[in-house]
Design a protein around this motif. Structure first.
Motif, short mmCIF file in Angstrom:
data_model
loop_
_atom_site.label_atom_id
_atom_site.label_comp_id
_atom_site.label_asym_id
_atom_site.label_seq_id
_atom_site.Cartn_x
_atom_site.Cartn_y
_atom_site.Cartn_z
N LEU A 35 0.83 -1.20 0.00
CA LEU A 35 0.00 0.00 0.00
C LEU A 35 0.87 1.26 0.00
CD1 LEU A 35 -3.09 0.47 2.32
CD2 LEU A 35 -1.54 2.34 1.85
N GLU A 36 1.89 1.25 0.85
CA GLU A 36 2.78 2.41 0.94
C GLU A 36 3.55 2.61 -0.36
OE1 GLU A 36 6.06 4.21 4.06
OE2 GLU A 36 6.07 2.05 3.66
N ALA A 37 4.05 1.52 -0.94
CA ALA A 37 4.82 1.63 -2.18
C ALA A 37 3.95 2.12 -3.33
CB ALA A 37 5.45 0.28 -2.52
N LEU A 38 2.74 1.57 -3.43
CA LEU A 38 1.83 2.00 -4.49
C LEU A 38 1.47 3.48 -4.33
CD1 LEU A 38 0.28 0.90 -6.96
CD2 LEU A 38 -1.63 0.38 -5.41
N SER A 39 1.27 3.89 -3.09
CA SER A 39 0.96 5.29 -2.82
C SER A 39 2.15 6.18 -3.15
CB SER A 39 0.55 5.47 -1.36
OG SER A 39 -0.59 4.70 -1.05
N ASP A 40 3.35 5.73 -2.80
CA ASP A 40 4.56 6.48 -3.14
C ASP A 40 4.65 6.71 -4.65
OD1 ASP A 40 5.44 6.79 -0.56
OD2 ASP A 40 6.93 5.18 -0.64
N ALA A 41 4.29 5.68 -5.41
CA ALA A 41 4.32 5.81 -6.87
C ALA A 41 3.33 6.87 -7.33
CB ALA A 41 4.02 4.47 -7.53
N GLY A 42 2.16 6.89 -6.70
CA GLY A 42 1.17 7.89 -7.04
C GLY A 42 1.67 9.29 -6.73
N VAL A 43 2.32 9.44 -5.57
CA VAL A 43 2.88 10.73 -5.18
C VAL A 43 3.98 11.16 -6.15
CG1 VAL A 43 4.19 11.94 -3.38
CG2 VAL A 43 2.25 10.48 -2.75
N LYS A 44 4.81 10.20 -6.56
CA LYS A 44 5.88 10.49 -7.52
C LYS A 44 5.32 11.12 -8.78
CE LYS A 44 9.40 8.23 -10.38
NZ LYS A 44 10.02 6.94 -10.78
N HIS A 45 4.13 10.69 -9.15
CA HIS A 45 3.53 11.19 -10.40
C HIS A 45 2.47 12.27 -10.15
CE1 HIS A 45 5.63 8.51 -13.15
NE2 HIS A 45 5.51 7.58 -12.20
N GLY A 46 2.49 12.88 -8.97
CA GLY A 46 1.69 14.07 -8.74
C GLY A 46 0.49 13.98 -7.83
N LEU A 47 0.08 12.79 -7.40
CA LEU A 47 -1.07 12.69 -6.50
C LEU A 47 -0.74 13.22 -5.12
CD1 LEU A 47 -2.59 9.14 -7.21
CD2 LEU A 47 -3.62 11.35 -7.79
N PRO A 48 -1.65 13.95 -4.47
CA PRO A 48 -1.46 14.28 -3.06
C PRO A 48 -1.39 12.98 -2.25
CG PRO A 48 -3.22 15.60 -4.01
CD PRO A 48 -2.88 14.53 -5.02
N ARG A 49 -0.57 12.96 -1.21
CA ARG A 49 -0.36 11.70 -0.49
C ARG A 49 -1.65 11.15 0.10
NH1 ARG A 49 3.45 8.46 0.67
NH2 ARG A 49 5.04 9.84 -0.24
N ALA A 50 -2.47 12.01 0.71
CA ALA A 50 -3.72 11.52 1.29
C ALA A 50 -4.61 10.88 0.23
CB ALA A 50 -4.46 12.65 1.99
N THR A 51 -4.63 11.47 -0.96
CA THR A 51 -5.41 10.91 -2.06
C THR A 51 -4.85 9.57 -2.49
OG1 THR A 51 -6.00 13.12 -2.86
CG2 THR A 51 -6.20 11.30 -4.44
N ALA A 52 -3.54 9.49 -2.59
CA ALA A 52 -2.89 8.23 -2.99
C ALA A 52 -3.20 7.12 -1.99
CB ALA A 52 -1.38 8.45 -3.10
N TYR A 53 -3.15 7.44 -0.69
CA TYR A 53 -3.46 6.44 0.33
C TYR A 53 -4.90 5.97 0.21
CZ TYR A 53 0.89 7.22 2.98
OH TYR A 53 2.20 7.29 3.39
N ARG A 54 -5.83 6.91 0.02
CA ARG A 54 -7.24 6.52 -0.10
C ARG A 54 -7.48 5.65 -1.31
NH1 ARG A 54 -8.18 11.86 1.73
NH2 ARG A 54 -8.41 12.61 -0.42
N LEU A 55 -6.90 6.02 -2.44
CA LEU A 55 -7.08 5.23 -3.65
C LEU A 55 -6.51 3.83 -3.49
CD1 LEU A 55 -6.14 7.88 -6.38
CD2 LEU A 55 -8.41 6.95 -5.93
N ALA A 56 -5.30 3.74 -2.97
CA ALA A 56 -4.65 2.43 -2.82
C ALA A 56 -5.38 1.57 -1.79
CB ALA A 56 -3.19 2.62 -2.41
N SER A 57 -5.80 2.17 -0.69
CA SER A 57 -6.47 1.41 0.37
C SER A 57 -7.82 0.88 -0.10
CB SER A 57 -6.66 2.27 1.61
OG SER A 57 -5.42 2.61 2.18
N GLN A 58 -8.60 1.74 -0.75
CA GLN A 58 -9.91 1.31 -1.23
C GLN A 58 -9.77 0.26 -2.33
OE1 GLN A 58 -12.86 2.03 0.12
NE2 GLN A 58 -13.84 0.62 -1.31
N MET A 59 -8.75 0.41 -3.16
CA MET A 59 -8.51 -0.59 -4.21
C MET A 59 -8.22 -1.95 -3.58
SD MET A 59 -5.86 -2.49 -5.55
CE MET A 59 -4.46 -1.60 -4.93
N MET A 60 -7.37 -1.98 -2.53
CA MET A 60 -7.04 -3.25 -1.88
C MET A 60 -8.26 -3.85 -1.20
SD MET A 60 -3.27 -2.29 -0.32
CE MET A 60 -3.01 -3.89 0.45
N LEU A 61 -9.04 -3.00 -0.54
CA LEU A 61 -10.26 -3.46 0.12
C LEU A 61 -11.24 -4.03 -0.89
CD1 LEU A 61 -11.99 -3.62 2.73
CD2 LEU A 61 -12.80 -1.32 2.21
#
Length: 269
Positions: A190-216
């Motif tokens: 989850l953290e790594a996927l979110s880091d990738a999102g942040v690398k490409h411009g996503l706000p971190r909170a948004t990246a965490y929500r997207l990755a977490s909901q995707m996993m769920l």
């Protein structure tokens, strides 16, 4: 309401040891309205810390293990594995009339047969931390000494907040590696996927929500359909598309073998 439902609505629970796992279990029961904090008693080595943790959940703090046993129908042994024998010794006779549930890794049926009073009804389990939010797993040894009604009481209570999966004794440690250690591995993904999102411009909170909901959602879909994970992966991979390119990159990096090696490492292989 069935007799079993009535029993689990009235059963009193006690935790001997109130660390992270015990608190996660208590939180899951309380926040799911399966059990009120007033019906849960707990003791721990450091009473001041226990009082603070118990107050946060509305759980009743106790000074001793004997007080917990006296107040409870189900007693959950939630101390470190190396502490179990010493803790049980002080309440051995009192536990003989209770339902004893262990959450100590590596402490199986045969172990408890050597330290509990003869005839004590007990079950060894391995829960995981998502039980705190009602999405846990409890791997349990399919060899136990609970009666049919007692086992129904256990599943009636904890089945509200966890998938209960009985396994052979020899597979309990593997189930623990997959479901018990797995949240740490999943959190790293989850953290790594979110880091990738942040690398490409996503706000971190948004990246965490997207990755977490995707996993769920992915996990919920597999549980609901029983579909093979490979088929689920294929359904997202269009020929020549972006997803299959990402899958190829994961394979090149040894993604599958790394996960298998992580489970091997938990078992000392």
């Amino acid at each position: 309401m069935s007799t079993t439902d009535a029993a689990h609505n009235e059963a009193a629970l006690g935790f001997i040891g109130f660390g992270n796992m015990a608190q996660a279990m208590a939180r899951g029961l309380i926040e799911s309205h399966t059990c009120s904090g007033s019906r849960i008693t707990a003791c721990a080595a450091h009473f001041d810390k226990l009082q603070k943790n118990a107050a946060a959940l509305g759980v009743q703090p106790a000074q001793t293990a004997a007080e917990v046993v006296e107040a409870s129908d189900l007693v959950i042994l939630a101390v470190k594995p190396y502490q179990v024998a010493q803790v049980v010794e002080s309440v051995r006779d009192a536990l003989a009339n209770k339902i004893v549930i262990s959450v100590a890794a590596g402490c199986d049926f045969d172990f408890y047969e050597t330290i509990l009073a003869s005839g004590t009804h007990h079950l060894s389990t391995i829960p995981n931390t998502p039980i705190a939010v009602g999405h846990g797993v409890i791997a349990c040894e399919n060899r136990h000494s609970l009666t049919e009604d007692e086992y129904a009481l256990f599943t009636g209570i904890f089945g509200q907040i966890a998938l209960i999966e009985p396994v052979d004794t020899k597979l309990l440690s593997t189930a623990s590696s997959v479901a018990g250690c797995g949240p740490a591995f999943a959190a790293m993904f989850l953290e790594a996927l979110s880091d990738a999102g942040v690398k490409h411009g996503l706000p971190r909170a948004t990246a965490y929500r997207l990755a977490s909901q995707m996993m769920l959602g992915t996990a919920a879909l597999q549980l609901a359909t029983g579909e093979h994970p490979g088929a689920m992966k294929d359904a997202v991979c269009s020929p020549g598309g972006t997803t299959i390119k990402g899958v190829a990159a994961l394979e090149k990096g040894g993604f599958r073998s790394s996960i298998i090696s992580a489970v091997d490492a938990t078992k000392g292989e």
